[in-house]
Design a protein around this motif. Structure first.
Motif, short mmCIF file in Angstrom:
data_model
loop_
_atom_site.label_atom_id
_atom_site.label_comp_id
_atom_site.label_asym_id
_atom_site.label_seq_id
_atom_site.Cartn_x
_atom_site.Cartn_y
_atom_site.Cartn_z
N UNK A 116 0.85 -1.19 0.00
CA UNK A 116 0.00 0.00 0.00
C UNK A 116 0.88 1.24 0.00
N UNK A 117 0.40 2.30 -0.61
CA UNK A 117 1.24 3.48 -0.82
C UNK A 117 1.77 4.06 0.48
N UNK A 118 0.91 4.14 1.50
CA UNK A 118 1.35 4.68 2.79
C UNK A 118 0.32 4.28 3.84
N UNK A 119 0.59 4.66 5.07
CA UNK A 119 -0.32 4.30 6.16
C UNK A 119 -1.67 4.97 5.99
N UNK A 120 -1.70 6.13 5.33
CA UNK A 120 -2.98 6.82 5.11
C UNK A 120 -3.92 5.96 4.26
N UNK A 121 -3.36 5.31 3.23
CA UNK A 121 -4.17 4.44 2.39
C UNK A 121 -4.70 3.25 3.19
N UNK A 122 -3.86 2.67 4.03
CA UNK A 122 -4.30 1.54 4.83
C UNK A 122 -5.38 1.95 5.82
N UNK A 123 -5.22 3.10 6.46
CA UNK A 123 -6.23 3.57 7.41
C UNK A 123 -7.55 3.87 6.70
N UNK A 124 -7.47 4.36 5.46
CA UNK A 124 -8.68 4.58 4.68
C UNK A 124 -9.40 3.27 4.42
N UNK A 125 -8.63 2.22 4.09
CA UNK A 125 -9.23 0.90 3.89
C UNK A 125 -9.84 0.37 5.19
N UNK A 126 -9.16 0.62 6.32
CA UNK A 126 -9.70 0.18 7.61
C UNK A 126 -11.05 0.84 7.88
N UNK A 127 -11.19 2.11 7.53
CA UNK A 127 -12.47 2.79 7.74
C UNK A 127 -13.55 2.22 6.82
N UNK A 128 -13.17 1.93 5.57
CA UNK A 128 -14.13 1.29 4.66
C UNK A 128 -14.55 -0.07 5.20
N UNK A 129 -13.57 -0.81 5.71
CA UNK A 129 -13.83 -2.12 6.30
C UNK A 129 -14.78 -1.99 7.49
N UNK A 130 -14.50 -1.04 8.38
CA UNK A 130 -15.36 -0.80 9.54
C UNK A 130 -16.78 -0.46 9.11
N UNK A 131 -16.93 0.46 8.16
CA UNK A 131 -18.25 0.91 7.75
C UNK A 131 -19.03 -0.20 7.05
N UNK A 132 -18.32 -1.02 6.25
CA UNK A 132 -19.01 -2.10 5.54
C UNK A 132 -19.55 -3.13 6.54
N UNK A 133 -18.74 -3.48 7.53
CA UNK A 133 -19.19 -4.46 8.51
C UNK A 133 -20.22 -3.88 9.46
N UNK A 134 -20.19 -2.57 9.68
CA UNK A 134 -21.24 -1.93 10.47
C UNK A 134 -22.58 -2.06 9.74
N UNK A 135 -22.57 -1.86 8.41
CA UNK A 135 -23.81 -2.03 7.64
C UNK A 135 -24.26 -3.49 7.65
N UNK A 136 -23.31 -4.41 7.59
CA UNK A 136 -23.65 -5.83 7.59
C UNK A 136 -24.37 -6.22 8.87
N UNK A 137 -23.82 -5.82 10.03
CA UNK A 137 -24.45 -6.22 11.30
C UNK A 137 -25.77 -5.50 11.50
N UNK A 138 -25.91 -4.29 10.99
CA UNK A 138 -27.20 -3.60 11.08
C UNK A 138 -28.26 -4.32 10.27
N UNK A 139 -27.86 -4.81 9.09
CA UNK A 139 -28.79 -5.59 8.28
C UNK A 139 -29.16 -6.89 8.99
N UNK A 140 -28.15 -7.55 9.59
CA UNK A 140 -28.42 -8.78 10.32
C UNK A 140 -29.39 -8.51 11.47
N UNK A 141 -29.20 -7.40 12.18
CA UNK A 141 -30.07 -7.06 13.30
C UNK A 141 -31.49 -6.80 12.83
N UNK A 142 -31.62 -6.08 11.71
CA UNK A 142 -32.97 -5.75 11.20
C UNK A 142 -33.69 -6.98 10.69
N UNK A 143 -32.95 -8.01 10.26
CA UNK A 143 -33.56 -9.23 9.75
C UNK A 143 -33.47 -10.39 10.75
N UNK A 144 -33.11 -10.08 11.99
CA UNK A 144 -32.92 -11.14 12.98
C UNK A 144 -34.24 -11.86 13.25
N UNK A 145 -35.32 -11.12 13.38
CA UNK A 145 -36.63 -11.74 13.57
C UNK A 145 -37.20 -12.01 12.17
#
Length: 561
Positions: A116-145
């Motif tokens: 990766x070009x620098x730590x900034x790029x990696x941290x940007x990916x970490x934020x994308x990773x965090x946000x994507x999994x936040x959406x995933x668990x919210x969807x799981x919660x909304x469809x839990x019942x």
């Protein structure tokens, strides 16, 4: 080099394999040159995707790769590049039910992060990773019942390493906004943690996120305090449970959110149960049921019915429990609430037992046990095993009662549905000890503690006359990495030593150990070690496939991550 010297250098594998045979081609002389040569064979797009995919922990699926790492690529281009990386042995493919998952070996993942070009790029990916999994668990919660609940359990179990990484990213953030995001993820995962018996892990994440989140009385923070309080109560930490729920109720007084009103009634009901005021708890949960009908929140409605059923059952009002069962079944006709109907059926069985109708209580417990085991509901199964033990004690079958008490302890950990049930547990244990003697009781209890999930269920259902401690429970339900960690635990290694051995973070190693304990139904590292010895795999190398205990039947048998 000695074994100790090799161990010291494992965190940097490139330095370990840094001098090759001078007569061999350059690409074969060192590990880094070999990986460099592989990278040179890749196109620019393949190299870029390889680097981006290094943001994942363990494995990932195509949806996650497209959502986090695609950049400007189209979805079909991501799939083509993944197929090409598999052809070059950079990625490996694993079948997970009907879904394919992909994995980068640890060394290749670390190499990708270097590109990766620098730590900034990696941290940007970490934020994308965090946000994507936040959406995933919210969807799981909304469809839990819903009828998708079993599928969501399997998916979230496979995604545990990535979910922990997302929470860890939030937990190490410097501002409260990161902890707020982590708190929302934790709140969304709360039903999953409850169903899977992951009470300790859930409490740990709630503690970290609540400590650093913004102090304003948001609905997420109040719900987080209530959820953490329930987890504490289920573990028997009643002082912490009361403190957390009290904190949530104080903050809710200053919150301008109608959603908080529903939470208030639910929290007040929980608080009343913890104090033994069951009639008052019924009143609060009754209000929660009424308010929840006006909200598009089926999970909250189910929890309100469940609370009302528990308060009614502890009051001995079996007619009201049956009413709750019908109420939750009406939701289940369209939403699918098998797990929660099973919990209310358990409460009905408890109340029936307390009224002295052992035959009917036994029949109800077995129905509940079959239902709970089908969705790998560890809390539900543990509760059924506990009542089965009490019934056996009343029938003067002391050995069976002792075995079931031991099985309930390891399946549910230190779970306590209500402190008011502790006298029944203590009475059953005391009667069994008197009938058997301490030595025979401990042997029978240990027999139950050492059995696997599936055999404990079969024993409680009367399908077997004894628990089986042999190799019959050896089914591959741990991931390959978890089997490696289990082997190292059996060698007496600490989380820090395991992290060094496998070139992973100490937090990741700790997460693996916690997940192993949950899957195997254990509550200590010594039990993992004893089980490895029992299975006679002491001489297996850490990278070999070690058989593991089955943690469930039905859908759970197919899970892997």
């Amino acid at each position: 080099m000695s074994v100790e010297q090799i161990l010291q250098k494992l965190p940097d594998p490139y330095s370990l394999l840094s001098v090759g045979t001078t007569g061999a081609p350059a690409r074969q002389q060192t590990l880094r040159r070999s990986i460099d040569w592989t990278r040179d064979l890749c196109s620019a797009e393949e190299r870029a995707l390889w680097a981006r995919l290094s943001v994942f922990e363990e494995s990932f699926d195509l949806d996650a790769a497209e959502g986090i790492c695609a950049g400007n690529l189209a979805a079909d281009e991501v799939l083509d590049l993944i197929a090409s990386l598999i052809d070059k042995s950079i990625l490996s493919r694993e079948d997970h039910g009907a879904t394919a998952r992909y994995r980068l070996l640890g060394t290749l993942r670390d190499y990708g992060r270097e590109q990766l070009q620098d730590d900034t790029e990696y941290q940007s990916l970490r934020r994308l990773h965090r946000d994507w999994y936040a959406r995933l668990v919210n969807q799981a919660n909304s469809e839990w019942i819903s009828r998708h609940q079993v599928d969501w359990i399997a998916r979230l179990e496979a995604e545990q390493p990535n979910l922990r990484a997302a929470l860890e990213h939030c937990g190490t953030g410097q501002d409260g906004a990161e902890r707020d995001t982590g708190l929302r993820i934790a709140v969304a995962l709360y039903p999953f943690w409850c169903a899977q018996g992951m009470l300790g892990e859930g409490r740990q994440w709630f503690t970290r996120m609540l400590d650093g989140a913004h102090g304003h009385p948001s609905a997420d923070r109040i719900e987080g305090l209530y959820a953490a309080g329930v987890l504490a109560a289920l573990q028997g930490d009643l002082l912490a449970a009361r403190a957390l729920i009290d904190d949530g109720m104080k903050r809710s007084a200053h919150a301008a959110d109608e959603h908080v009103g529903l939470l208030d009634f639910y929290a007040a009901g929980c608080h009343a149960i913890l104090r033994g005021h069951f009639s008052q708890a019924q009143m609060f949960f009754d209000k929660a049921v009424s308010v929840s009908r006006n909200h598009e929140a089926p999970l909250k409605q189910v929890w309100a019915w469940l609370g009302l059923a528990l308060a009614s059952g502890l009051s001995g009002d079996i007619a009201r429990v049956q009413l709750c069962l019908r109420g939750i079944s009406e939701i289940g006709d369209t939403r699918g609430t098998e797990t929660y109907r099973g919990w209310i059926l358990w409460i009905a069985a408890l109340t029936t037992f307390q009224h002295g109708d052992l035959a009917r209580a036994d029949s109800m417990v077995k129905d509940c046990l079959r239902s709970a085991s089908q969705v790998n509901d560890r809390l539900g199964v543990a509760g059924c095993l506990e009542i089965s033990a009490w019934i056996s004690g009343r029938k003067r079958d002391a050995r069976r009662a002792a075995v079931l008490l031991g099985a309930a302890r390891v399946v549910g950990g230190a779970c306590i549905v209500s402190p008011q049930l502790l006298p029944d547990h203590a009475r059953c244990e005391q009667q069994a000890r008197r009938a058997l003697g301490d030595r025979a009781f401990e042997a029978a209890y240990s027999n139950g503690s050492d059995t696997c999930f599936a055999d404990a269920v079969a024993f409680a259902l009367g399908e077997t006359q004894t628990t089986n401690q042999g190799l019959a429970c050896s089914d591959t339900t741990l991931t390959r990495r978890e089997r490696q960690v289990a082997y190292l635990v059996s060698k007496g290694m600490t989380n820090r030593a395991i992290a060094s051995e496998l070139v992973i973070s100490q937090r990741t190693a700790q997460g693996h150990v916690e997940h192993i304990l949950t899957k195997l139904g254990f509550n200590s590292r010594s039990q993992i070690a004893a089980w490895i010895v029992e299975q006679q795999y002491q001489s297996a190398a850490p990278n070999q496939t070690l058989p593991t205990r089955r943690t469930g039947v039905g859908p759970g048998e197919q899970r892997a991550s």
